[in-house]
Design a protein around this motif. Structure first.
Motif, short mmCIF file in Angstrom:
data_model
loop_
_atom_site.label_atom_id
_atom_site.label_comp_id
_atom_site.label_asym_id
_atom_site.label_seq_id
_atom_site.Cartn_x
_atom_site.Cartn_y
_atom_site.Cartn_z
N LYS A 157 -40.94 -41.77 -15.05
CA LYS A 157 -41.81 -42.26 -13.99
C LYS A 157 -43.29 -42.24 -14.38
O LYS A 157 -44.02 -43.21 -14.13
CB LYS A 157 -41.61 -41.43 -12.72
CG LYS A 157 -42.46 -41.87 -11.54
CD LYS A 157 -42.04 -43.21 -10.97
CE LYS A 157 -42.88 -44.39 -11.34
NZ LYS A 157 -42.45 -45.66 -10.73
N ILE A 158 -43.78 -41.15 -14.97
CA ILE A 158 -45.23 -40.98 -15.08
C ILE A 158 -45.80 -41.26 -16.47
O ILE A 158 -47.01 -41.31 -16.61
CB ILE A 158 -45.66 -39.56 -14.63
CG1 ILE A 158 -45.25 -38.51 -15.69
CG2 ILE A 158 -45.09 -39.23 -13.27
CD1 ILE A 158 -45.76 -37.13 -15.39
N ASP A 159 -44.95 -41.43 -17.49
CA ASP A 159 -45.51 -41.68 -18.82
C ASP A 159 -46.38 -42.94 -18.80
O ASP A 159 -47.45 -42.97 -19.38
CB ASP A 159 -44.40 -41.83 -19.86
CG ASP A 159 -44.95 -42.04 -21.25
OD1 ASP A 159 -45.59 -41.11 -21.79
OD2 ASP A 159 -44.79 -43.16 -21.80
N GLU A 161 -37.87 -46.70 -11.26
CA GLU A 161 -38.25 -47.08 -9.90
C GLU A 161 -37.34 -46.44 -8.86
O GLU A 161 -37.75 -46.24 -7.72
CB GLU A 161 -38.23 -48.61 -9.74
CG GLU A 161 -39.09 -49.37 -10.73
CD GLU A 161 -40.59 -49.14 -10.53
OE1 GLU A 161 -40.96 -48.30 -9.70
OE2 GLU A 161 -41.38 -49.80 -11.22
N THR A 162 -36.10 -46.14 -9.25
CA THR A 162 -35.14 -45.53 -8.32
C THR A 162 -34.45 -44.34 -8.98
O THR A 162 -33.95 -44.45 -10.10
CB THR A 162 -34.07 -46.54 -7.87
OG1 THR A 162 -34.70 -47.64 -7.21
CG2 THR A 162 -33.09 -45.89 -6.91
N PHE A 195 -34.34 -51.34 -1.67
CA PHE A 195 -33.94 -50.76 -2.95
C PHE A 195 -34.36 -51.67 -4.11
O PHE A 195 -34.43 -51.22 -5.25
CB PHE A 195 -32.42 -50.57 -3.01
CG PHE A 195 -31.95 -49.32 -2.31
CD1 PHE A 195 -32.47 -48.08 -2.66
CD2 PHE A 195 -30.98 -49.38 -1.32
CE1 PHE A 195 -32.03 -46.92 -2.03
CE2 PHE A 195 -30.53 -48.23 -0.68
CZ PHE A 195 -31.06 -47.00 -1.03
N HIS A 196 -34.57 -52.93 -3.78
CA HIS A 196 -34.96 -53.87 -4.82
C HIS A 196 -36.47 -54.05 -4.79
O HIS A 196 -37.00 -55.09 -4.42
CB HIS A 196 -34.26 -55.22 -4.64
CG HIS A 196 -34.43 -56.11 -5.83
ND1 HIS A 196 -33.62 -56.04 -6.93
CD2 HIS A 196 -35.33 -57.08 -6.09
CE1 HIS A 196 -34.02 -56.92 -7.82
NE2 HIS A 196 -35.07 -57.57 -7.33
N HIS A 197 -37.17 -53.00 -5.17
CA HIS A 197 -38.63 -53.04 -5.17
C HIS A 197 -39.17 -52.38 -6.43
O HIS A 197 -38.80 -51.25 -6.76
CB HIS A 197 -39.19 -52.31 -3.94
CG HIS A 197 -40.69 -52.32 -3.89
ND1 HIS A 197 -41.43 -53.46 -3.68
CD2 HIS A 197 -41.58 -51.31 -4.05
CE1 HIS A 197 -42.71 -53.16 -3.70
NE2 HIS A 197 -42.83 -51.86 -3.92
N GLU A 198 -40.02 -53.12 -7.14
CA GLU A 198 -40.65 -52.59 -8.36
C GLU A 198 -42.05 -52.11 -7.99
O GLU A 198 -42.93 -52.90 -7.70
CB GLU A 198 -40.72 -53.68 -9.43
CG GLU A 198 -41.19 -53.16 -10.79
CD GLU A 198 -41.14 -54.25 -11.86
OE1 GLU A 198 -41.19 -53.90 -13.05
OE2 GLU A 198 -41.05 -55.44 -11.49
N TYR A 199 -42.26 -50.79 -8.03
CA TYR A 199 -43.54 -50.22 -7.59
C TYR A 199 -44.65 -50.47 -8.62
O TYR A 199 -45.79 -50.74 -8.26
CB TYR A 199 -43.39 -48.72 -7.36
CG TYR A 199 -42.51 -48.36 -6.19
CD1 TYR A 199 -43.00 -48.38 -4.89
CD2 TYR A 199 -41.18 -48.01 -6.38
CE1 TYR A 199 -42.19 -48.04 -3.81
CE2 TYR A 199 -40.36 -47.67 -5.31
CZ TYR A 199 -40.86 -47.70 -4.03
OH TYR A 199 -40.06 -47.38 -2.97
N ASN A 200 -44.35 -50.30 -9.89
CA ASN A 200 -45.36 -50.41 -10.94
C ASN A 200 -46.51 -49.45 -10.70
O ASN A 200 -47.66 -49.73 -11.09
CB ASN A 200 -45.90 -51.84 -11.04
CG ASN A 200 -44.92 -52.80 -11.67
OD1 ASN A 200 -44.73 -53.91 -11.19
ND2 ASN A 200 -44.28 -52.38 -12.75
N SER A 201 -46.24 -48.34 -10.07
CA SER A 201 -47.29 -47.37 -9.76
C SER A 201 -46.65 -45.99 -9.61
O SER A 201 -45.45 -45.82 -9.86
CB SER A 201 -48.00 -47.76 -8.45
OG SER A 201 -47.10 -47.74 -7.37
N CYS A 261 -41.77 -43.99 -6.21
CA CYS A 261 -40.38 -44.31 -6.54
C CYS A 261 -39.51 -44.06 -5.31
O CYS A 261 -39.93 -43.45 -4.33
CB CYS A 261 -39.88 -43.50 -7.73
SG CYS A 261 -39.61 -41.74 -7.39
N THR A 262 -38.27 -44.55 -5.41
CA THR A 262 -37.29 -44.37 -4.35
C THR A 262 -36.24 -43.35 -4.81
O THR A 262 -35.82 -43.36 -5.98
CB THR A 262 -36.59 -45.71 -4.02
OG1 THR A 262 -37.57 -46.65 -3.61
CG2 THR A 262 -35.56 -45.53 -2.93
#
Length: 824
Positions: free
Chosen positions: A588-590, A599-600, A645-651, A654-655
């Motif tokens: 997630k954070i790298d 993302e999930t 559930f189908h969401h790309e945060y790019n930040s 996360c879910t």
């Protein structure tokens, strides 16, 4: 930097200002007190801002001539005045005028509470290396004391006898104060030279000619033969010809120069604030010229011709081109950095999302100091943001410079890889003396569409050269400056034997659908044909789901890519929890904006019962990640429910959701790891990971998850072309046809087959038949039907088996990229 930008001036620390005789004096020869006062006020302002200011002044001869004429007049009889008047000795004029000119400067600067000093030099002084060393030391001492050194040629005793010619080691002599200023700028290592004139700058012709136009940026290759100079200065020795000569020599030696008017009261300040006034001379100016709007179709046709020439060259020749590109990137890293910073600043001002801006150049976290990494993770804190702004101005340019070197290194790795073109993949004897060979060959011309990632341009261009493909690039407007400078740097390294048109950059304002839409070829026929179908072989989009959807809707050309990266990590009940925490955090954070970031997070329901779910959520929360939950997780963990559930945060978000077992995890991934477009059911299945100590469960997951890359006990961040040993990647494909996963050189090649009938006395083919992969459905012989059956299989997916490895900025893992023998 393009011709519309002068962003480099923000880094100027030491500036040399040269003022000409036409500026310091009036037409009658007397001193122009108003202009001199404005000049001193501007220099005082720069001095107070902390800049180191050096002044080179002309005017002593003119001032002395005016004074001596007056003295001669009052001491002459009426009879003397009737005689022909001889011209006054120039050296005598200089001796008299220098004293008065410096007295005036001293008086003006004293009123402004600034101390000035006088330094008179001659051309012969610079022949002495000891003099040059002492000069530098003296000037440094004066500047450290906030004193403004004022230079002038000591015309009274000068023995100058040959025109000045500047050389790069500063050992030449000078001829006038313009050339003296250029010489001092090099000798004293100035960051900028400003030449003040009686006109606004350099014009294409005499400034009095209404047809003449002011030149914003001088490009020697373009303007040298186009400019018509007027006469010399009305009072000085030089004029514009001398200024341009000095400016060209200084600029090509590494000192930027601006020629502008000294009549305005604030032009020096405007130049240092980056305003486009006057004419700029810069050694990289030839890289800044705007790319002419050329039709995309014409670019594609030219790229195909160049690619054929490239394919005909030896592998070593193509390798040398890549090495030249790598060298060019490092040699121009300062110019690239300036343009990239300008793009970032413009994007921030325009209000672009941080996740988008962060992709303008991905600085590997391995290069970021611990404090900066902390700033990145906790950017929501106002206090931290203020510190981040302070560090960013000083530290990030250095990191960016290191990243350019990293890109150059990856190109050199690619250059050293085995030549992919013409590689024999398979040889089959069809009959006695009839041999079929399957070989690798370039696809042709590729259209790459990408958003906000100018580093993608570098990787794609290098892959195109290595694979022998032509290239058409369309970057996002948010990174326009970066794309233009990178394209020019790269294409300038491509030899004429291939042609710089091998790689075309579409800079027109055409939108992507307009580039690929169908149009009416003839109004009467009603026949529609795609604009680029016959000149583009493959489209590869790199960007958002919206971008990929638009491209798929707009073209019949094959599209290779992925719309989004909904990457999942499933933590099984048998997982080693310390390992799971490391992998989940790294995924997630790298680099949260990457398409291979998690993302999930799916967690086995038993881990909720044992309290391990809360441990994982706490780890993410403590690292600054915003947590959203699926229906089950949000209800029992009291966290906000995710919209989809189908969401790309790019930040840093996360879910999290609970699942019954590995089969439920697989069903979830296969269901939500895809979305429907207007063209087809498009699988965005990108990279998914299981963390488990149960071998049977792990194998089930690896076999049944329908994604491009499936990992066991390893971070999803490993899904990357460079980490996979591909040298670089054009993108990550989630398609099942042709290429899947990170696409390197091999993904940009197709295959073709040739059969050879050998006669008993010949060892070379007398017949050669070939076709491309995408033409296999046309007129095939029976012997080749087996290849069609092969094409009905997926390109396969990548399986990575690990033991807890994380990327963590690539600080720990040592990549060996060693091929292992396959088990029978």
């Amino acid at each position: 930097m393009d011709a519309n930008s002068r962003g480099f001036v923000k880094d100027v620390k030491r500036v040399v200002v040269k003022v000409g005789t036409a500026v310091v004096s009036r037409p009658d020869g007397r001193l122009a007190l108003g202009r001199l006062g404005a000049l001193c006020e501007q220099l005082k302002e720069l001095n107070s801002r902390g800049l180191e200011v050096i002044l080179v002044t002309s005017g002593a001869v003119g001032v002395g001539r005016q004074r001596l004429r007056y003295r001669k007049l009052i001491h002459s009889s009426f009879a003397d005045l009737q005689k022909p008047q001889t011209e006054l000795d120039g050296k005598a004029c200089a001796a008299v005028g220098q004293n008065g000119l410096m007295a005036l400067y001293d008086a003006l600067f004293t009123q402004l509470d600034v101390t000035s000093s006088q330094l008179l030099v001659t051309d012969n002084d610079f022949r002495d290396s000891n003099f040059r060393k002492q000069l530098s030391e003296t000037v440094k001492s004066l500047l450290d004391l906030k004193v403004i050194p004022i230079f002038n040629e000591n015309d009274a005793i000068s023995t100058r006898s040959a025109p000045y010619e500047l050389v790069r080691d500063s050992s030449g002599i000078f001829w006038d104060n313009d050339s003296l200023a250029a010489l001092l700028a090099l000798e004293l290592k100035a960051d900028l030279l400003i030449l003040l004139s009686d006109v606004e700058g350099l014009y294409s012709g005499p400034p009095s000619d209404p047809q003449s136009k002011l030149i914003d940026t001088y490009i020697k290759e373009k303007h040298q033969g186009e400019i018509t100079f007027g006469g010399k200065s009305r009072v000085g020795r030089g004029g514009m010809t001398a200024k341009v000569k000095a400016a060209i020599n200084a600029a090509y030696a590494g000192i930027p120069v601006v020629i502008t008017s000294g009549y305005a009261t604030d032009n020096i300040i405007k130049v240092l604030e980056g305003e486009r006034i006057g004419t700029l001379f810069h050694q990289d100016a030839h890289l800044w010229t705007p790319v002419k709007d050329v039709a995309a179709r014409d670019m594609a046709v030219a790229a195909r011709e160049c690619s054929r020439r490239l394919q005909a060259l030896s592998s070593q020749y193509r390798r040398n081109i890549l090495l030249a590109i790598a060298d060019a990137l490092e040699e121009n890293k300062n110019s690239i950095t300036v343009e990239n910073e300008a793009d970032v600043a413009a994007a921030e001002q325009a209000g672009y999302a941080k996740s988008l801006i962060s992709r303008f150049f991905q600085v590997p976290m391995a290069l970021v100091e611990p404090l900066e990494k902390m700033l990145f993770l906790f950017q929501r804190s106002l206090r931290i943001r203020m510190i981040s702004l302070f560090l960013g101005a000083k530290t990030m340019p250095k990191l960016f410079s290191i990243y350019i070197s990293s890109l150059a290194k990856s190109i050199r790795v690619l250059a050293d890889m085995e030549d992919p073109i013409g590689h024999v993949l398979k040889r089959t004897e069809l009959a006695d003396g009839l041999v079929l060979e399957k070989t690798s060959s370039p696809l042709g011309v590729l259209l790459i569409v990408f958003e906000s990632r100018p580093d993608a341009l570098v990787q794609i261009a290098s892959l195109a050269v290595r694979s022998g493909n032509g290239l058409l690039l369309k970057g996002g407007k948010e990174a326009r400056r970066s794309n233009i400078i990178l394209h020019k740097v790269i294409t300038s390294a491509i030899p004429d034997s291939v042609g710089e048109k091998l790689i075309g950059l579409v800079t027109s304002r055409e939108e992507i659908p307009d580039l690929l839409k169908v149009h009416d070829e003839t109004e009467a026929s009603g026949k529609f044909v795609p604009m680029l179908d016959d000149v583009i072989d493959l489209v590869i989009p790199r960007g958002s789901n919206k971008l990929v959807s638009e491209i798929k809707e707009s073209t019949k050309i094959p599209v290779l890519g992925h719309a989004d990266g909904i990457c999942h990590v499933f933590v099984d009940k048998s997982a080693n929890i310390p390992m799971a925490k490391r992998i989940v955090l790294d995924a997630k954070i790298d680099y949260p904006a990457a398409c291979n970031a998690m993302e999930t997070l799916l967690v086995h329901e038993d881990l909720y019962k044992t309290g391990q779910l809360n441990v994982l959520i706490s780890e993410l929360h403590d690292a600054g990640v915003t947590i959203y939950g699926g229906p089950r997780a949000s209800s029992i963990c009291n966290i906000p429910e995710a919209v989809s559930f189908h969401h790309e945060y790019n930040s840093m978000a996360c879910t999290v959701e609970l699942v019954d077992d590995v089969h439920a995890a697989i069903d979830h991934i296969n269901r939500y790891g895809r979305h429907k477009t207007y063209i087809c059911l498009h699988h965005s299945a990108h990279t998914d990971c299981i963390i488990s100590e149960d071998q049977a469960v792990s194998e089930t997951f690896l076999r049944q998850v329908d994604s491009a890359a499936v990992f066991h006990n390893a971070s999803t961040r490993f899904c990357d072309g460079a980490r996979f040993g591909l040298g670089a990647e054009v993108g990550i494909s989630t398609s099942r046809i042709h290429a899947r996963g990170p696409v390197g050189v091999e993904g940009l090649l197709t295959t073709r087959c040739g059969s050879s009938m050998l006669s008993p006395c010949m060892s070379t083919p007398v017949v050669h038949l070939s076709y491309k992969l995408f033409q296999l459905h046309r007129g095939l012989s029976v012997e080749l039907h087996v290849q069609i059956q092969v094409l009905l299989l997926s390109a396969g997916h990548l399986i990575l088996r690990g033991s807890g490895q994380v990327v963590d900025g690539d600080k720990v893992v040592v990549y060996t990229h060693k091929n292992l023998e396959l088990e029978s």
